[in-house]
Design an enzyme around this catalytic site. Structure first.
Site, PDB file in Angstrom:
ATOM      1  N   GLY A 173       0.828  -1.218   0.000  1.00 22.60           N
ATOM      2  CA  GLY A 173       0.000   0.000   0.000  1.00 22.60           C
ATOM      3  C   GLY A 173       0.852   1.253   0.000  1.00 22.60           C
ATOM      4  O   GLY A 173       0.563   2.214   0.716  1.00 22.60           O
ATOM      5  N   SER A 216      -5.551  -0.549  13.666  1.00 15.99           N
ATOM      6  CA  SER A 216      -6.424   0.637  13.731  1.00 15.99           C
ATOM      7  C   SER A 216      -7.047   0.687  15.118  1.00 15.99           C
ATOM      8  O   SER A 216      -7.143  -0.340  15.805  1.00 15.99           O
ATOM      9  CB  SER A 216      -7.534   0.504  12.691  1.00 15.99           C
ATOM     10  OG  SER A 216      -8.512   1.505  12.850  1.00 15.99           O
ATOM     11  N   TYR A 225     -15.377  -3.931   8.955  1.00 15.23           N
ATOM     12  CA  TYR A 225     -14.052  -3.295   8.969  1.00 15.23           C
ATOM     13  C   TYR A 225     -13.411  -3.492  10.356  1.00 15.23           C
ATOM     14  O   TYR A 225     -12.236  -3.860  10.461  1.00 15.23           O
ATOM     15  CB  TYR A 225     -14.149  -1.795   8.629  1.00 15.23           C
ATOM     16  CG  TYR A 225     -12.791  -1.117   8.697  1.00 15.23           C
ATOM     17  CD1 TYR A 225     -11.783  -1.448   7.792  1.00 15.23           C
ATOM     18  CD2 TYR A 225     -12.504  -0.167   9.681  1.00 15.23           C
ATOM     19  CE1 TYR A 225     -10.527  -0.861   7.865  1.00 15.23           C
ATOM     20  CE2 TYR A 225     -11.252   0.423   9.763  1.00 15.23           C
ATOM     21  CZ  TYR A 225     -10.265   0.076   8.848  1.00 15.23           C
ATOM     22  OH  TYR A 225      -9.018   0.660   8.942  1.00 15.23           O
ATOM     23  N   LEU A 278      -8.036   8.531  13.447  1.00 12.97           N
ATOM     24  CA  LEU A 278      -8.398   9.188  12.179  1.00 12.97           C
ATOM     25  C   LEU A 278      -7.197   9.853  11.500  1.00 12.97           C
ATOM     26  O   LEU A 278      -6.599  10.782  12.053  1.00 12.97           O
ATOM     27  CB  LEU A 278      -9.488  10.227  12.452  1.00 12.97           C
ATOM     28  CG  LEU A 278     -10.830   9.607  12.872  1.00 12.97           C
ATOM     29  CD1 LEU A 278     -11.617  10.542  13.780  1.00 12.97           C
ATOM     30  CD2 LEU A 278     -11.656   9.245  11.636  1.00 12.97           C
ATOM     31  N   VAL A 279      -6.865   9.371  10.322  1.00 15.40           N
ATOM     32  CA  VAL A 279      -5.750   9.911   9.525  1.00 15.40           C
ATOM     33  C   VAL A 279      -6.325  10.360   8.181  1.00 15.40           C
ATOM     34  O   VAL A 279      -7.033   9.581   7.522  1.00 15.40           O
ATOM     35  CB  VAL A 279      -4.680   8.825   9.235  1.00 15.40           C
ATOM     36  CG1 VAL A 279      -3.427   9.469   8.638  1.00 15.40           C
ATOM     37  CG2 VAL A 279      -4.341   8.019  10.485  1.00 15.40           C
ATOM     38  N   PHE A 300      -8.397   7.043   2.490  1.00 15.09           N
ATOM     39  CA  PHE A 300      -9.161   6.009   3.182  1.00 15.09           C
ATOM     40  C   PHE A 300     -10.687   6.230   3.065  1.00 15.09           C
ATOM     41  O   PHE A 300     -11.432   5.306   2.702  1.00 15.09           O
ATOM     42  CB  PHE A 300      -8.730   5.982   4.655  1.00 15.09           C
ATOM     43  CG  PHE A 300      -9.469   5.016   5.516  1.00 15.09           C
ATOM     44  CD1 PHE A 300      -9.049   3.697   5.623  1.00 15.09           C
ATOM     45  CD2 PHE A 300     -10.583   5.407   6.245  1.00 15.09           C
ATOM     46  CE1 PHE A 300      -9.731   2.794   6.438  1.00 15.09           C
ATOM     47  CE2 PHE A 300     -11.266   4.518   7.049  1.00 15.09           C
ATOM     48  CZ  PHE A 300     -10.841   3.213   7.150  1.00 15.09           C
TER      49      PHE A 300
HETATM   50  P1  NDP Z   1      -5.238   4.828   1.478  1.00 10.01           P
HETATM   51  O1  NDP Z   1      -6.523   4.515   0.821  1.00 10.01           O
HETATM   52  O2  NDP Z   1      -4.657   6.180   1.270  1.00 10.01           O
HETATM   53  O3  NDP Z   1      -4.136   3.734   1.081  1.00 10.01           O
HETATM   54  C1  NDP Z   1      -4.449   2.364   0.986  1.00 10.01           C
HETATM   55  C2  NDP Z   1      -3.302   1.650   0.292  1.00 10.01           C
HETATM   56  O4  NDP Z   1      -3.589   0.244   0.257  1.00 10.01           O
HETATM   57  C3  NDP Z   1      -3.094   2.115  -1.138  1.00 10.01           C
HETATM   58  O5  NDP Z   1      -1.726   2.257  -1.395  1.00 10.01           O
HETATM   59  C4  NDP Z   1      -3.664   0.970  -1.968  1.00 10.01           C
HETATM   60  O6  NDP Z   1      -2.941   0.842  -3.174  1.00 10.01           O
HETATM   61  C5  NDP Z   1      -3.403  -0.233  -1.065  1.00 10.01           C
HETATM   62  N1  NDP Z   1      -4.333  -1.314  -1.328  1.00 10.01           N
HETATM   63  C6  NDP Z   1      -5.668  -1.330  -1.100  1.00 10.01           C
HETATM   64  N2  NDP Z   1      -6.217  -2.465  -1.529  1.00 10.01           N
HETATM   65  C7  NDP Z   1      -5.204  -3.206  -2.054  1.00 10.01           C
HETATM   66  C8  NDP Z   1      -5.140  -4.477  -2.682  1.00 10.01           C
HETATM   67  N3  NDP Z   1      -6.237  -5.231  -2.863  1.00 10.01           N
HETATM   68  N4  NDP Z   1      -3.938  -4.923  -3.110  1.00 10.01           N
HETATM   69  C9  NDP Z   1      -2.829  -4.181  -2.945  1.00 10.01           C
HETATM   70  N5  NDP Z   1      -2.821  -2.959  -2.361  1.00 10.01           N
HETATM   71  C10 NDP Z   1      -4.006  -2.482  -1.932  1.00 10.01           C
HETATM   72  O7  NDP Z   1      -5.479   4.571   3.040  1.00 10.01           O
HETATM   73  P2  NDP Z   1      -4.521   4.675   4.323  1.00 10.01           P
HETATM   74  O8  NDP Z   1      -3.158   5.088   3.965  1.00 10.01           O
HETATM   75  O9  NDP Z   1      -5.264   5.453   5.328  1.00 10.01           O
HETATM   76  O10 NDP Z   1      -4.554   3.154   4.779  1.00 10.01           O
HETATM   77  C11 NDP Z   1      -3.395   2.382   5.026  1.00 10.01           C
HETATM   78  C12 NDP Z   1      -3.676   1.435   6.180  1.00 10.01           C
HETATM   79  O11 NDP Z   1      -3.929   2.207   7.347  1.00 10.01           O
HETATM   80  C13 NDP Z   1      -4.883   0.529   5.984  1.00 10.01           C
HETATM   81  O12 NDP Z   1      -4.579  -0.754   6.469  1.00 10.01           O
HETATM   82  C14 NDP Z   1      -5.951   1.187   6.855  1.00 10.01           C
HETATM   83  O13 NDP Z   1      -6.902   0.260   7.294  1.00 10.01           O
HETATM   84  C15 NDP Z   1      -5.088   1.707   7.981  1.00 10.01           C
HETATM   85  N6  NDP Z   1      -5.666   2.759   8.791  1.00 10.01           N
HETATM   86  C16 NDP Z   1      -6.072   3.936   8.229  1.00 10.01           C
HETATM   87  C17 NDP Z   1      -6.605   4.931   9.040  1.00 10.01           C
HETATM   88  C18 NDP Z   1      -7.141   6.201   8.514  1.00 10.01           C
HETATM   89  O14 NDP Z   1      -7.894   6.905   9.228  1.00 10.01           O
HETATM   90  N7  NDP Z   1      -6.787   6.618   7.310  1.00 10.01           N
HETATM   91  C19 NDP Z   1      -6.688   4.751  10.494  1.00 10.01           C
HETATM   92  C20 NDP Z   1      -6.256   3.462  10.955  1.00 10.01           C
HETATM   93  C21 NDP Z   1      -5.741   2.535  10.139  1.00 10.01           C
HETATM   94  P3  NDP Z   1      -3.558   0.552  -4.617  1.00 10.01           P
HETATM   95  O15 NDP Z   1      -4.939   1.116  -4.655  1.00 10.01           O
HETATM   96  O16 NDP Z   1      -2.587   1.192  -5.558  1.00 10.01           O
HETATM   97  O17 NDP Z   1      -3.521  -0.940  -4.702  1.00 10.01           O
HETATM   98  C1  8X3 Z   2      -9.518   3.851  10.261  1.00  8.99           C
HETATM   99  C2  8X3 Z   2     -10.015   4.596  11.441  1.00  8.99           C
HETATM  100  O1  8X3 Z   2     -12.118   5.249  12.728  1.00  8.99           O
HETATM  101  O2  8X3 Z   2     -12.244   5.313  10.315  1.00  8.99           O
HETATM  102  O3  8X3 Z   2      -9.052   2.594  10.615  1.00  8.99           O
HETATM  103  O4  8X3 Z   2     -12.207   3.213  11.474  1.00  8.99           O
HETATM  104  S1  8X3 Z   2     -11.728   4.588  11.466  1.00  8.99           S
END
Ligand code: NDP
Ligand code: 8X3
Length: 251
Positions: free
Chosen positions: A9, A138, A151, A183-184, A188
């Site tokens: 990712g 998370s 989720y 929350l980031v 997402f």
């Molecule tokens: P983004 O949507 O910005 O990034 C998600 C990344 O995951 C992308 O690079 C995407 O790449 C990759 N990805 C998704 N599905 C696939 C797949 N099937 N195969 C390969 N790569 C995949 O979200 P975040 O950076 O926020 O998320 C990163 C992690 O952080 C996740 O695990 C999320 O659950 C976790 N998280 C996020 C939070 C938030 O509030 N944003 C809070 C807590 C945890 P591509 O589409 O190019 O494949």
């Molecule tokens: C992402 C944080 O609160 O949207 O893992 O589930 S939340």
């Protein structure tokens, strides 16, 4: 010798920010994702700072995962750090009306994908009795919120796997830990709400959410502790957030 980090990712959000910081710090990178143009652009940009290799595969596809890892060029095949970051929420519906496709996506990507990648990379870490795995969990893996059902279940599974990996890999000296953000502001919510920008933006309005760079800083801190220090489980939220359902907003 440069360490090598394998980041799933890496094409946006937390993974991309981590790749950028690691590059500045001279860590070699294997960047993974499905969006080729982003992989290409980031690889080109970061190649000025460190050695970079990119892999395009869907982590749901177990054969593609295994093939991607086995075809790594020799100079990238000795992975020191695995950042299990790829994942998303898909939809946010109450359990009685949730989409089966969304459920499959979350469990296949966030849980099974993380397992496939770990399974592909671990044999070499085990063989050399070294390695560091960071699982991106998370706050949704620590508590459950309304309509977060599947989720949250997927991230609770990551929490369990983080513990399970640490137990099984203890004898090999492999460090395993989780970083669990609240929350980031990344892509997402755009993914969760299927491109509905207005709905996605609202999630981050009225307070200062975390930035992906905040999480990258923490990940870098975790991977740069002395060998005897393993940060096993870390939760980080915006100051405005007290829980998944309590965020102090000025709207
Ligand atoms: P983004 O949507 O910005 O990034 C998600 C990344 O995951 C992308 O690079 C995407 O790449 C990759 N990805 C998704 N599905 C696939 C797949 N099937 N195969 C390969 N790569 C995949 O979200 P975040 O950076 O926020 O998320 C990163 C992690 O952080 C996740 O695990 C999320 O659950 C976790 N998280 C996020 C939070 C938030 O509030 N944003 C809070 C807590 C945890 P591509 O589409 O190019 O494949
Ligand atoms: C992402 C944080 O609160 O949207 O893992 O589930 S939340």
């Amino acid at each position: 010798m440069k360490k090598i980090a394998f980041i799933t990712g890496a094409t946006s959000g937390i993974g991309e920010a981590t790749a950028r910081l690691f590059a500045v710090k001279g860590i070699g990178l294997v960047l993974c994702g499905r969006r080729q143009e982003r992989l290409d652009a980031l690889s080109t940009e970061l190649s000025d700072l460190t050695k970079v290799h990119s892999l395009n595969f869907d982590i749901r596809d177990r054969d593609a995962v295994m093939e991607a890892v086995t075809t790594l060029p020799a100079e990238f095949s000795n992975i020191d750090i695995l950042i299990n970051n790829a994942g998303n929420a898909h939809g946010m519906d109450p359990i009685q009306s949730g989409s089966l496709d969304d459920w499959d996506a979350m469990l296949d990507i966030n849980v099974k994908g993380l397992l496939y990648v770990s399974r592909a990379i671990l044999p070499k870490m085990v063989k050399k009795n070294a390695g560091h795995i960071i699982n991106i969990g998370s706050t949704a893996g620590k508590e459950v919120y309304p309509s977060g059902n599947v989720y949250c279940a997927s991230k609770h599974a990551v929490d369990a796997l983080n513990q399970g990996m640490r137990l099984d890999l203890n004898q090999y000296g492999i460090r395993v830990g989780a970083v669990n953000p609240g929350l980031v502001e990344t892509e997402f919510s755009e993914v969760r709400f299927k491109g509905n920008q207005e709905r996605a933006k609202k999630v981050y309005q009225g307070y200062q959410p975390l930035k992906p760079e905040d999480i990258a800083d923490i990940i870098y801190f975790v991977v740069t502790r002395p060998y005897h220090v393993n940060i096993a489980d870390l939760v980080v939220m915006p100051t405005a957030q007290a829980s998944s359902t309590l965020v102090k907003k000025n709207l």
